[in-house]
Write an enzyme that holds these catalytic residues in place. Structure first.
Site, PDB file in Angstrom:
ATOM      1  N   ARG A  19       0.797  -1.219   0.000  1.00  0.00           N
ATOM      2  CA  ARG A  19       0.000   0.000   0.000  1.00  0.00           C
ATOM      3  C   ARG A  19       0.837   1.280   0.000  1.00  0.00           C
ATOM      4  O   ARG A  19       0.408   2.340  -0.417  1.00  0.00           O
ATOM      5  CB  ARG A  19      -0.948  -0.022   1.206  1.00  0.00           C
ATOM      6  CG  ARG A  19      -2.036   0.994   1.220  1.00  0.00           C
ATOM      7  CD  ARG A  19      -2.832   1.089  -0.045  1.00  0.00           C
ATOM      8  NE  ARG A  19      -3.811   0.067  -0.327  1.00  0.00           N
ATOM      9  CZ  ARG A  19      -4.926  -0.178   0.332  1.00  0.00           C
ATOM     10  NH1 ARG A  19      -5.235   0.449   1.412  1.00  0.00           N
ATOM     11  NH2 ARG A  19      -5.773  -1.080  -0.058  1.00  0.00           N
ATOM     12  N   TYR A  26     -12.008   2.057 -14.989  1.00  0.00           N
ATOM     13  CA  TYR A  26     -11.598   1.799 -13.612  1.00  0.00           C
ATOM     14  C   TYR A  26     -10.088   1.980 -13.431  1.00  0.00           C
ATOM     15  O   TYR A  26      -9.633   2.719 -12.554  1.00  0.00           O
ATOM     16  CB  TYR A  26     -12.002   0.385 -13.149  1.00  0.00           C
ATOM     17  CG  TYR A  26     -11.253   0.046 -11.896  1.00  0.00           C
ATOM     18  CD1 TYR A  26     -11.641   0.584 -10.673  1.00  0.00           C
ATOM     19  CD2 TYR A  26     -10.069  -0.709 -11.936  1.00  0.00           C
ATOM     20  CE1 TYR A  26     -10.911   0.366  -9.524  1.00  0.00           C
ATOM     21  CE2 TYR A  26      -9.329  -0.934 -10.793  1.00  0.00           C
ATOM     22  CZ  TYR A  26      -9.749  -0.397  -9.593  1.00  0.00           C
ATOM     23  OH  TYR A  26      -9.012  -0.589  -8.463  1.00  0.00           O
ATOM     24  N   ASP A  57     -15.088   0.209  -9.042  1.00  0.00           N
ATOM     25  CA  ASP A  57     -14.944  -1.232  -9.265  1.00  0.00           C
ATOM     26  C   ASP A  57     -16.198  -1.940  -8.748  1.00  0.00           C
ATOM     27  O   ASP A  57     -17.173  -1.297  -8.361  1.00  0.00           O
ATOM     28  CB  ASP A  57     -13.694  -1.741  -8.542  1.00  0.00           C
ATOM     29  CG  ASP A  57     -13.935  -1.864  -7.048  1.00  0.00           C
ATOM     30  OD1 ASP A  57     -14.656  -1.008  -6.509  1.00  0.00           O
ATOM     31  OD2 ASP A  57     -13.436  -2.808  -6.439  1.00  0.00           O
ATOM     32  N   GLU A  64      -2.693  -2.737 -10.252  1.00  0.00           N
ATOM     33  CA  GLU A  64      -4.085  -2.569 -10.680  1.00  0.00           C
ATOM     34  C   GLU A  64      -4.437  -3.530 -11.806  1.00  0.00           C
ATOM     35  O   GLU A  64      -5.555  -4.023 -11.880  1.00  0.00           O
ATOM     36  CB  GLU A  64      -4.347  -1.121 -11.102  1.00  0.00           C
ATOM     37  CG  GLU A  64      -4.403  -0.139  -9.931  1.00  0.00           C
ATOM     38  CD  GLU A  64      -5.491  -0.487  -8.913  1.00  0.00           C
ATOM     39  OE1 GLU A  64      -6.483  -1.152  -9.277  1.00  0.00           O
ATOM     40  OE2 GLU A  64      -5.330  -0.111  -7.739  1.00  0.00           O
ATOM     41  N   CYS A  89     -23.607  -3.896   8.731  1.00  0.00           N
ATOM     42  CA  CYS A  89     -23.846  -2.459   8.933  1.00  0.00           C
ATOM     43  C   CYS A  89     -23.421  -1.988  10.326  1.00  0.00           C
ATOM     44  O   CYS A  89     -23.062  -0.822  10.503  1.00  0.00           O
ATOM     45  CB  CYS A  89     -25.322  -2.144   8.710  1.00  0.00           C
ATOM     46  SG  CYS A  89     -25.869  -2.523   7.036  1.00  0.00           S
TER      47      CYS A  89
END
Length: 357
Positions: free
Chosen positions: A26, A121, A139, A38, A198
């Site tokens: 990252r 994308y 995406d 990617e 959630c």
DNA sequence: GACACGTGGGA
DNA sequence: TTCCCAAGTGT
């Protein structure tokens, strides 16, 4: 509205900053590496990409080294990752960038997107992550997350534009790459297809589906189609301890990889007859069949096969004539050529020491 | 717009 | 076992 924008991205980035990040690389800032990752990540899970990503970089540390490489050596590193067009397109795009753009990735969206293998994308993802240009990268994860935010059942073209507009509005202008990745991570870790979780979602207050009893029903899942199944026979045609392999045409399925001669068994045709026919068609030689391997099953994205391989001997002295490039290789040389997974499954079934005719 | 394009893992 | 899912693009 202005206030809500800020809060949306602030909530999201705050969650992102305190959560464990999903990509092991990252912190990369090299645009080449971001581009590579990617491409590898297209339709492929992070855990599967990781190993390939580092293996690739060890062998091809720069865009220039990719541009200079032979397609076959790129495919060998890509072998097993699937969707091999990505690899060949990346090679072609790398050559263009080296040749026409002085080795620098073009920062104009349209220009970058015009390179092979780069769509909406990937262009948005790379430009936002590598250069902080605020394009929303949409995406599969983000489509689902936003469908729930806006309580959309079906992602029509119109609804996609709505999502895009919302994201252009919400995207953090100083950290657009992190914003995009945060929303993808949220979809990957929290807002899962079959479990919305959630209770753990930092964006709950923005989400219309979260207010319903079944947030998972947004968007409505598409009905999947049955895929056809084929029976396939392949031949290990032996000559002096070597067997014949053929290189597949670049434009076809598994393009650029190698294979054993053979093909589909026609309706009501015996496996033996099918293989003799296929080898005659592909190589213009006649063979005598020996013993065969146990069948292996393999599934591609759009069809499935059951495959057996027969050991074969050439019947007469005729030379192989094939439209495909061909080689006679020893079992030890298998590792030098890129093969599809199905071939490797078969090779694993063969005791080359004992079965070699 | 529909379909082709790989593969492995989880339910 | 079978089915679904996964940081999409090209034709």
């Amino acid at each position: 509205m202005k206030h809500e924008n800020t809060l949306f991205s602030k909530n999201l980035l705050n969650w992102y900053d305190i959560n464990k990040r999903t990509l092991p690389w990252r912190s990369e800032s090299d645009p080449y590496r971001i581009w590579l990752s990617e491409i590898m990540l297209q339709q492929t899970q992070t855990e599967r990409v990781s190993h390939y990503y580092f293996k690739w970089l060890k062998r091809f540390p720069s865009l220039k080294s990719v541009a200079k490489a032979k397609e076959e050596s790129l495919l060998k590193v890509w072998e097993g990752l699937g969707y091999y067009n990505r690899c060949r397109n990346f090679h072609s795009a790398a050559k263009t960038v080296i040749k026409d753009y002085n080795g620098k990735i073009p920062k104009e969206f349209k220009l970058f997107k015009s390179l092979p293998g780069i769509g909406d994308y990937t262009a948005a993802a790379v430009l936002s992550i590598a250069f902080d240009i605020p394009f929303p990268a949409i995406d599969g994860n983000i489509k689902r997350v936003m469908a729930r935010m806006l309580r959309i059942k079906t992602i029509t073209k119109y609804n996609f534009r709505r999502v895009q507009k919302e994201l252009e509005n919400f995207i953090d202008k100083t950290r657009p790459g992190d914003f995009n990745q945060a929303l993808m991570d949220l979809g990957n870790q929290v807002c899962r297809p079959n479990q919305a979780h959630c209770y753990a979602c930092p964006m709950k207050s923005f989400c219309r589906a979260a207010q319903t009893d079944h947030p998972e029903q947004y968007p409505r899942p598409e009905l999947s189609k049955d895929i056809p199944h084929y029976d396939v026979v392949l031949g290990l045609i032996w000559k002096k301890g070597r067997f014949l392999i053929l290189k597949r045409d670049n434009r076809k399925h598994l393009g650029g990889l190698w294979e054993l001669p053979g093909g589909k068994i026609d309706y009501r045709e015996s496996p033996e007859k099918a293989l003799i026919r296929e080898i005659k068609e592909e190589c213009n030689v006649d063979v005598i069949l020996g013993k065969n391997t146990d069948p292996i099953k393999h599934r591609y994205s759009h069809f499935a096969i059951t495959v057996r391989a027969f050991h074969c001997q050439l019947y007469n002295g005729k030379k192989v004539f094939s439209n495909q490039p061909n080689r006679w290789i020893t079992p030890q040389q298998i590792i030098k050529f890129p093969f599809p997974k199905a071939n490797h499954k078969l090779f694993a079934k063969i005791n080359f020491d004992a079965d070699n005719i």
